[in-house]
Design an enzyme around this catalytic site. Structure first.
Site, PDB file in Angstrom:
ATOM      1  N   GLU A   1      26.791  -0.640   0.293  1.00 59.23           N
ATOM      2  CA  GLU A   1      27.074  -1.626   1.334  1.00 59.23           C
ATOM      3  C   GLU A   1      28.452  -1.433   1.952  1.00 59.23           C
ATOM      4  OE1 GLU A   1      23.745  -3.010  -1.072  1.00 59.23           O
ATOM      5  OE2 GLU A   1      25.764  -2.318  -1.606  1.00 59.23           O
TER       6      GLU A   1
ATOM      7  N   HIS B   1      18.988 -12.772  -5.492  1.00 56.49           N
ATOM      8  CA  HIS B   1      18.196 -12.634  -4.275  1.00 56.49           C
ATOM      9  C   HIS B   1      17.928 -13.989  -3.616  1.00 56.49           C
ATOM     10  CE1 HIS B   1      17.330  -8.921  -6.521  1.00 56.49           C
ATOM     11  NE2 HIS B   1      17.188  -8.362  -5.332  1.00 56.49           N
TER      12      HIS B   1
END
Length: 323
Positions: free
Chosen positions: A56, A126
């Protein structure tokens, strides 16, 4: 169409409009884990739609670089929970390049998309709502849509905006419903809240999927308390948020409830509450009420107790109306 399809259509329009637009991220080439970028590689080619390494920090670092050189990158972080390895790039580079260089360089054409919020089974890594982590950073814009039509118009505005935008997409809404979405290009202004339902007795504020929970709670309140009238506001843009619409509403109603999924401590509801207290104090008839996630890591089996539900929102609204 559903939200996933609306986002795909917005991305396709943006790519058609700007030959310097690029889409990249983990797995976007085959459509992404949620299929929001489905078929875009075949339409625009592997030089404009391509996968990145699982890094990322590298995704956003690369995005900063190509944006500074005149491209319009649309970077995807596969889950908002994993945006934190890129936190340094976003907070110390993306948000500051224009200011630091005195306007010589900027990454204003950068848009970062990321699925966010709970999905029913995501647990710790998540399900998080991360918007407040970035709302403390001048130089960014933050958007959270509530529906397919909203997502398309807000995403097109985000991509064309001359400031870097974090576009957080509530993943539970991707396929939970469909609605009429104009098949033409259109934009919804950023930093402009929407009054979904006018009312006179209390202002109820939310964004993203929490809007639907609040709608249901309001229906029950107005059924059980005859004559009660609730005004529902969707912020849509978190940073910079529409202070005027909120303040005007609270000055009219004198009562306010704020709800979001993120944990209550230092959640964005605290900023809203503080601003309302500063600007609406003389008009308030009850304490500002926040109905938010609890201060624990996002649980799995206890998710239904963590995320504000209809019952908690109902009780919060009722408390303020009867105060």
């Amino acid at each position: 169409m559903n939200m996933c399809q609306a986002i795909n259509e917005a991305l396709s329009i943006a790519m058609n409009n700007d030959d310097k637009a690029l889409i990249f991220g983990e797995d976007v080439a085959f459509g992404g884990v949620f299929r929001c970028t489905l078929d875009l590689r075949s339409k625009f080619g592997p030089d404009r739609v391509f996968d990145t390494p699982l890094c990322e920090q590298g995704i956003v670092g690369f995005a900063n670089g190509v944006a500074a050189h005149g491209h319009s990158p649309i970077a995807e972080i596969q889950f908002a929970d994993y945006i934190f390895p890129a936190y340094d790039q976003i907070v110390n580079e993306t948000a500051k390049i224009r200011y630091r260089s005195g306007g010589i360089f900027d990454v204003g054409n950068l848009t970062i998309r990321s699925p966010c919020s709970h999905v029913g089974h995501g647990a710790l890594y998540h399900s998080q709502s991360v918007e407040a982590h970035f709302s403390h950073t001048p130089g960014l814009k933050i958007v959270v849509p509530r529906s397919a039509a909203q997502a398309k118009g807000l995403l097109l505005s985000s991509i064309s905006d001359q400031n870097p935008v974090l576009f957080f997409e509530p993943k539970i809404l991707y396929r939970s419903s469909v609605e009429q979405v104009p098949d033409v290009e259109y934009k919804i202004p950023l930093s402009k809240a929407e009054i979904i339902k006018p009312g006179k007795d209390i202002t109820v504020i939310g964004y993203g999927p929490q809007i639907y929970v609040l709608e249901n709670a309001i229906q029950l309140i107005e059924r059980d308390l005859p004559g009660a009238s609730c005004e529902l506001i969707d912020l849509r843009t978190i940073l910079p948020w529409d202070i005027d619409t909120v303040v005007n509403s609270v000055n009219k109603t004198g009562r306010v409830v704020i709800s979001h999924e993120a944990s209550i401590t230092s959640g964005f509801g605290a900023e809203i509450s503080s601003t309302i207290t500063e600007r609406c104090f003389d008009f308030l008839q009850s304490p500002v009420k926040r109905i938010c996630g609890t201060d624990i890591p996002f649980p799995l089996v206890f998710e239904k107790f963590h995320v504000p539900d209809i019952a908690r929102c109902y009780e919060g609204i009722k408390f303020c109306l009867e105060y």
